[in-house]
Write a protein that holds these residues in place. Structure first.
Motif, PDB file in Angstrom:
ATOM      1  N   UNK A 143     -11.679  27.490  18.596  1.00 23.73           N
ATOM      2  CA  UNK A 143     -11.498  28.776  19.277  1.00 23.73           C
ATOM      3  C   UNK A 143     -10.073  28.952  19.778  1.00 23.73           C
ATOM      4  N   UNK A 144      -9.440  27.857  20.188  1.00 24.87           N
ATOM      5  CA  UNK A 144      -8.059  27.948  20.662  1.00 24.87           C
ATOM      6  C   UNK A 144      -7.131  28.394  19.538  1.00 24.87           C
ATOM      7  N   UNK A 145      -7.361  27.880  18.337  1.00 22.18           N
ATOM      8  CA  UNK A 145      -6.517  28.242  17.208  1.00 22.18           C
ATOM      9  C   UNK A 145      -6.591  29.722  16.886  1.00 22.18           C
ATOM     10  N   UNK A 146      -7.794  30.291  16.942  1.00 22.17           N
ATOM     11  CA  UNK A 146      -7.961  31.718  16.653  1.00 22.17           C
ATOM     12  C   UNK A 146      -7.240  32.561  17.700  1.00 22.17           C
ATOM     13  N   UNK A 147      -7.464  32.236  18.987  1.00 21.39           N
ATOM     14  CA  UNK A 147      -6.824  32.996  20.063  1.00 21.39           C
ATOM     15  C   UNK A 147      -5.307  32.866  19.997  1.00 21.39           C
ATOM     16  N   UNK A 148      -4.820  31.688  19.647  1.00 19.99           N
ATOM     17  CA  UNK A 148      -3.370  31.483  19.543  1.00 19.99           C
ATOM     18  C   UNK A 148      -2.770  32.341  18.433  1.00 19.99           C
ATOM     19  N   UNK A 149      -3.411  32.348  17.276  1.00 20.94           N
ATOM     20  CA  UNK A 149      -2.879  33.108  16.143  1.00 20.94           C
ATOM     21  C   UNK A 149      -2.863  34.606  16.424  1.00 20.94           C
ATOM     22  N   UNK A 150      -3.855  35.103  17.150  1.00 21.54           N
ATOM     23  CA  UNK A 150      -3.959  36.543  17.374  1.00 21.54           C
ATOM     24  C   UNK A 150      -3.150  37.033  18.569  1.00 21.54           C
ATOM     25  N   UNK A 151      -2.965  36.182  19.585  1.00 26.07           N
ATOM     26  CA  UNK A 151      -2.339  36.643  20.821  1.00 26.07           C
ATOM     27  C   UNK A 151      -0.967  36.040  21.101  1.00 26.07           C
ATOM     28  N   UNK A 152      -0.714  34.806  20.652  1.00 28.12           N
ATOM     29  CA  UNK A 152       0.580  34.174  20.909  1.00 28.12           C
ATOM     30  C   UNK A 152       1.067  33.414  19.684  1.00 28.12           C
ATOM     31  N   UNK A 153       1.227  34.089  18.571  1.00 29.18           N
ATOM     32  CA  UNK A 153       1.597  33.384  17.327  1.00 29.18           C
ATOM     33  C   UNK A 153       2.983  32.749  17.370  1.00 29.18           C
ATOM     34  N   UNK A 154       3.883  33.248  18.220  1.00 35.17           N
ATOM     35  CA  UNK A 154       5.247  32.713  18.272  1.00 35.17           C
ATOM     36  C   UNK A 154       5.347  31.417  19.077  1.00 35.17           C
ATOM     37  N   UNK A 155       4.280  31.053  19.794  1.00 33.46           N
ATOM     38  CA  UNK A 155       4.298  29.872  20.653  1.00 33.46           C
ATOM     39  C   UNK A 155       3.859  28.648  19.848  1.00 33.46           C
ATOM     40  N   UNK A 156       4.543  27.540  20.031  1.00 28.84           N
ATOM     41  CA  UNK A 156       4.162  26.293  19.360  1.00 28.84           C
ATOM     42  C   UNK A 156       2.817  25.818  19.904  1.00 28.84           C
ATOM     43  N   UNK A 157       1.909  25.496  19.007  1.00 29.33           N
ATOM     44  CA  UNK A 157       0.561  25.069  19.404  1.00 29.33           C
ATOM     45  C   UNK A 157       0.346  23.624  18.947  1.00 29.33           C
ATOM     46  N   UNK A 158       0.126  22.749  19.909  1.00 26.97           N
ATOM     47  CA  UNK A 158      -0.142  21.344  19.605  1.00 26.97           C
ATOM     48  C   UNK A 158      -1.606  21.054  19.912  1.00 26.97           C
ATOM     49  N   UNK A 159      -2.305  20.557  18.916  1.00 21.09           N
ATOM     50  CA  UNK A 159      -3.734  20.280  19.062  1.00 21.09           C
ATOM     51  C   UNK A 159      -3.972  18.787  18.899  1.00 21.09           C
TER      52      UNK A 159
END
Length: 232
Positions: A143-159
């Motif tokens: 769920x975090x990946x989906x929200x990140x792609x739609x709302x904050x795509x420019x932010x680096x996401x580390x999972x």
């Protein structure tokens, strides 16, 4: 000269200082309402735990909002995680975000942890902010990946399960409070209390291991000065 009382205190027979002190005790320390009642009694203030409950419900969120407005800008590395809390026997999810220093950014109690719940939490986090973080750190919940792609795509996401210890360790004091309160009565009550508790506790919880005794006393004095301003 007559003292001018803030409009929110009209109708209360106890002084502002008494109400503010009781709210501070309940949200700053792992105390029950009856514990606070006993501590107030030791200072010569006779007040029932039900009155203290009403004060905390009425003034706690207002104090917390004012403290939040005065807090310094959070760090640019956000750690997000969710934890299970029980409300009236039902499982709920407490979504929390902290920065790299462990400062709580926001919380949201929800019944699910799907992509809609994640997007709702992301929107709540970003509401009122004029910047976005540099890095988001989460576990591997999709769920975090989906929200990140739609709302904050420019932010680096580390999972990673192991990179998010900052968020997971920050849950510990909430578990202590949950035990003292014998769990929460409803999602609304949990949201209201934990919002107040997080910001009031954080205002006084300085990073002691990085401070000398003199610095600690100075920061504590500043915290009490601000507390006096927002409660009065």
């Amino acid at each position: 000269m007559e003292t001018v009382v803030a409009p929110t205190y009209k109708g209360y027979r106890y002084p502002i200082e008494v109400i503010g002190h009781a709210v501070w005790l309940y949200h700053r320390f792992a105390l029950s309402l009856r514990d606070v009642e006993e501590l107030m009694s030791s200072r010569g203030v006779v007040v029932t735990y039900e009155s203290i409950r009403a004060w905390c419900a009425t003034f706690g969120p207002d104090y917390a909002k004012k403290l939040r407005q005065r807090r310094p800008r959070p760090g640019d590395k956000w750690h997000l995680d969710e934890m299970v809390v029980k409300t009236n026997g039902r499982k709920q999810y407490l979504w929390r975000a902290v920065d790299q220093d462990g400062n709580e950014l926001d919380i949201l109690v929800q019944s699910r942890r799907n992509k809609q719940a994640a997007k709702r939490f992301f929107k709540k986090l970003l509401k009122g902010l004029r910047y976005v973080p540099r890095v988001l750190v989460t576990d591997k919940l999709a769920s975090y990946g989906v929200a990140h792609r739609e709302l904050m795509p420019s932010v680096t996401h580390r999972r990673s399960k192991f990179l998010n210890n900052r968020a997971e360790n920050s849950h510990l004091h909430i578990r202590v409070r949950e035990k003292v309160m014998k769990r929460f009565s409803s999602p609304r009550q949990a949201q209201r209390f934990l919002f107040s508790y997080g910001h009031i506790r954080q205002h006084f919880a300085h990073r002691r291991h990085l401070l000398s005794a003199a610095q600690r006393r100075e920061q504590l004095a500043n915290s009490f000065t601000i507390w006096g301003e927002i409660t009065a």
